[in-house]
Design a protein around this motif. Structure first.
Motif, PDB file in Angstrom:
ATOM      1  N   PRO A 125      -4.437  -0.440  -3.544  1.00 17.80           N
ATOM      2  CA  PRO A 125      -5.235  -1.564  -3.045  1.00 17.80           C
ATOM      3  C   PRO A 125      -5.048  -1.727  -1.532  1.00 17.80           C
ATOM      4  CG  PRO A 125      -3.315  -2.365  -4.244  1.00 17.80           C
ATOM      5  CD  PRO A 125      -3.330  -0.872  -4.383  1.00 17.80           C
ATOM      6  N   SER A 126      -6.134  -2.082  -0.861  1.00 21.94           N
ATOM      7  CA  SER A 126      -6.038  -2.341   0.580  1.00 21.94           C
ATOM      8  C   SER A 126      -5.355  -3.689   0.795  1.00 21.94           C
ATOM      9  CB  SER A 126      -7.421  -2.308   1.216  1.00 21.94           C
ATOM     10  OG  SER A 126      -8.268  -3.280   0.640  1.00 21.94           O
ATOM     11  N   PRO A 127      -4.621  -3.824   1.906  1.00 23.01           N
ATOM     12  CA  PRO A 127      -3.776  -5.014   2.077  1.00 23.01           C
ATOM     13  C   PRO A 127      -4.514  -6.332   2.277  1.00 23.01           C
ATOM     14  CG  PRO A 127      -3.619  -3.586   3.999  1.00 23.01           C
ATOM     15  CD  PRO A 127      -4.408  -2.851   2.969  1.00 23.01           C
ATOM     16  N   LEU A 128      -5.685  -6.337   2.882  1.00 23.56           N
ATOM     17  CA  LEU A 128      -6.359  -7.606   3.168  1.00 23.56           C
ATOM     18  C   LEU A 128      -7.429  -7.967   2.144  1.00 23.56           C
ATOM     19  CD1 LEU A 128      -6.778  -7.375   7.052  1.00 23.56           C
ATOM     20  CD2 LEU A 128      -4.911  -8.399   5.729  1.00 23.56           C
ATOM     21  N   SER A 129      -8.287  -7.022   1.789  1.00 21.21           N
ATOM     22  CA  SER A 129      -9.421  -7.324   0.909  1.00 21.21           C
ATOM     23  C   SER A 129      -9.160  -6.968  -0.552  1.00 21.21           C
ATOM     24  CB  SER A 129     -10.655  -6.566   1.387  1.00 21.21           C
ATOM     25  OG  SER A 129     -10.458  -5.168   1.196  1.00 21.21           O
ATOM     26  N   ASN A 130      -8.096  -6.214  -0.798  1.00 19.12           N
ATOM     27  CA  ASN A 130      -7.774  -5.735  -2.146  1.00 19.12           C
ATOM     28  C   ASN A 130      -8.832  -4.759  -2.680  1.00 19.12           C
ATOM     29  OD1 ASN A 130      -5.677  -5.712  -4.026  1.00 19.12           O
ATOM     30  ND2 ASN A 130      -6.853  -7.000  -5.425  1.00 19.12           N
ATOM     31  N   ASN A 131      -9.581  -4.147  -1.768  1.00 21.48           N
ATOM     32  CA  ASN A 131     -10.461  -3.051  -2.144  1.00 21.48           C
ATOM     33  C   ASN A 131      -9.581  -1.800  -2.198  1.00 21.48           C
ATOM     34  OD1 ASN A 131     -13.253  -4.093  -2.391  1.00 21.48           O
ATOM     35  ND2 ASN A 131     -12.873  -4.768  -0.293  1.00 21.48           N
ATOM     36  N   HIS A 147     -11.857   0.120   4.375  1.00 17.33           N
ATOM     37  CA  HIS A 147     -11.457   0.293   2.978  1.00 17.33           C
ATOM     38  C   HIS A 147     -12.574   0.974   2.194  1.00 17.33           C
ATOM     39  CE1 HIS A 147     -13.086  -3.875   3.482  1.00 17.33           C
ATOM     40  NE2 HIS A 147     -13.929  -3.387   2.576  1.00 17.33           N
ATOM     41  N   GLY A 148     -12.311   1.262   0.941  1.00 18.72           N
ATOM     42  CA  GLY A 148     -13.305   1.847   0.055  1.00 18.72           C
ATOM     43  C   GLY A 148     -13.833   0.808  -0.913  1.00 18.72           C
ATOM     44  N   MET A 149     -15.160   0.807  -1.117  1.00 16.63           N
ATOM     45  CA  MET A 149     -15.791  -0.118  -2.062  1.00 16.63           C
ATOM     46  C   MET A 149     -16.529   0.689  -3.125  1.00 16.63           C
ATOM     47  SD  MET A 149     -17.240  -3.071   0.491  1.00 16.63           S
ATOM     48  CE  MET A 149     -17.488  -4.293  -0.792  1.00 16.63           C
ATOM     49  N   GLY A 197       0.812  -1.207   0.000  1.00 13.87           N
ATOM     50  CA  GLY A 197       0.000   0.000   0.000  1.00 13.87           C
ATOM     51  C   GLY A 197       0.842   1.253   0.000  1.00 13.87           C
ATOM     52  N   SER A 198       0.248   2.336   0.467  1.00 15.47           N
ATOM     53  CA  SER A 198       0.866   3.658   0.394  1.00 15.47           C
ATOM     54  C   SER A 198       1.904   3.914   1.473  1.00 15.47           C
ATOM     55  CB  SER A 198      -0.218   4.724   0.503  1.00 15.47           C
ATOM     56  OG  SER A 198      -0.783   4.705   1.805  1.00 15.47           O
ATOM     57  N   GLY A 199       1.871   3.164   2.550  1.00 16.41           N
ATOM     58  CA  GLY A 199       2.765   3.427   3.675  1.00 16.41           C
ATOM     59  C   GLY A 199       2.208   4.464   4.637  1.00 16.41           C
ATOM     60  N   GLN A 200       0.998   4.973   4.370  1.00 18.46           N
ATOM     61  CA  GLN A 200       0.366   5.923   5.278  1.00 18.46           C
ATOM     62  C   GLN A 200      -0.241   5.175   6.467  1.00 18.46           C
ATOM     63  OE1 GLN A 200      -2.386   8.207   2.911  1.00 18.46           O
ATOM     64  NE2 GLN A 200      -0.764   9.260   1.819  1.00 18.46           N
ATOM     65  N   GLN A 201      -0.623   5.922   7.496  1.00 20.49           N
ATOM     66  CA  GLN A 201      -1.180   5.338   8.706  1.00 20.49           C
ATOM     67  C   GLN A 201      -2.458   4.563   8.395  1.00 20.49           C
ATOM     68  OE1 GLN A 201      -1.578   8.066  11.985  1.00 20.49           O
ATOM     69  NE2 GLN A 201      -3.210   6.872  12.895  1.00 20.49           N
ATOM     70  N   SER A 202      -2.545   3.340   8.902  1.00 22.23           N
ATOM     71  CA  SER A 202      -3.720   2.502   8.687  1.00 22.23           C
ATOM     72  C   SER A 202      -4.916   3.031   9.451  1.00 22.23           C
ATOM     73  CB  SER A 202      -3.448   1.069   9.171  1.00 22.23           C
ATOM     74  OG  SER A 202      -2.439   0.474   8.412  1.00 22.23           O
ATOM     75  N   VAL A 203      -6.091   2.798   8.902  1.00 23.93           N
ATOM     76  CA  VAL A 203      -7.347   3.067   9.581  1.00 23.93           C
ATOM     77  C   VAL A 203      -8.013   1.714   9.768  1.00 23.93           C
ATOM     78  CG1 VAL A 203      -9.614   4.162   9.426  1.00 23.93           C
ATOM     79  CG2 VAL A 203      -7.586   5.381   8.622  1.00 23.93           C
ATOM     80  N   THR A 204      -8.340   1.391  11.022  1.00 26.56           N
ATOM     81  CA  THR A 204      -8.939   0.103  11.335  1.00 26.56           C
ATOM     82  C   THR A 204     -10.223   0.307  12.116  1.00 26.56           C
ATOM     83  OG1 THR A 204      -7.699  -0.101  13.411  1.00 26.56           O
ATOM     84  CG2 THR A 204      -6.672  -1.018  11.427  1.00 26.56           C
ATOM     85  N   GLY A 205     -11.020  -0.741  12.192  1.00 24.89           N
ATOM     86  CA  GLY A 205     -12.262  -0.705  12.944  1.00 24.89           C
ATOM     87  C   GLY A 205     -12.220  -1.703  14.080  1.00 24.89           C
TER      88      GLY A 205
END
Length: 159
Positions: A60-66, A128-130, A2-10
């Motif tokens: 792309p997001s690391p887990l879902s590839n969204n 992630h974004g869908m 990914g981008s290397g930016q800070q992750s956003v998690t839930g």
């Protein structure tokens, strides 16, 4: 990846102090505190603890590839990829409403589908974004400070 930016998690807990976001106006306009947020209004969401804005771009997001969603910028200052529109059913975003956030720049919906990270953030879910609106992209404010606007704009009741 990914981008290397800070992750956003839930997380499941609605009272997690690291899950608080402040609603702000777009960077080119002001957002008066206490003014109701209109359905369709463009906003920024700024993470209270880090001062970074909710952000997305074509990685792309690391887990879902969204599409990756990250936290970006400093002290609430970022760029035009920090802007989201509030999608709700009435005129204004009401306190109890479940809403969607659609990214202005890439047109994805802020989503969470259940993919969980392992080490070092075990149990946290990927945000992630869908590309399509569905049941994975409804959000509801669970905690926070809600300011009821005064009916008389000349009346000011803050301390």
């Amino acid at each position: 990846t990914g981008s290397g930016q800070q992750s956003v998690t839930g997380v499941e807990a609605s009272d997690d102090a690291n899950s608080y976001w402040r609603i702000r106006g777009k960077s080119d306009g002001s957002c008066q505190r206490g003014t109701p947020v209109k359905c369709g209004q463009a906003i920024r969401l700024t993470h209270v603890n880090t001062g970074k804005n909710l952000h997305t771009h074509h990685f792309p997001s690391p887990l879902s590839n969204n599409q990756e969603v990250s936290a970006f910028g400093d002290d609430g200052e970022g760029d035009d990829l920090d802007v989201w529109t509030v999608q709700c059913s009435g005129t204004y975003w009401e306190r109890e409403d479940a809403v969607r956030f659609k990214h202005v720049g890439t047109e994805v919906f802020l989503s969470i589908t259940g993919e969980q990270y392992g080490h070092p953030i075990r149990g946290q879910r990927e945000v992630h974004g869908m590309p399509a609106a569905n049941h994975h992209n409804y959000w509801k404010a669970m905690e926070g400070i809600f300011i009821k606007p005064s009916m008389d704009p000349a009346k000011h009741d803050e301390l």
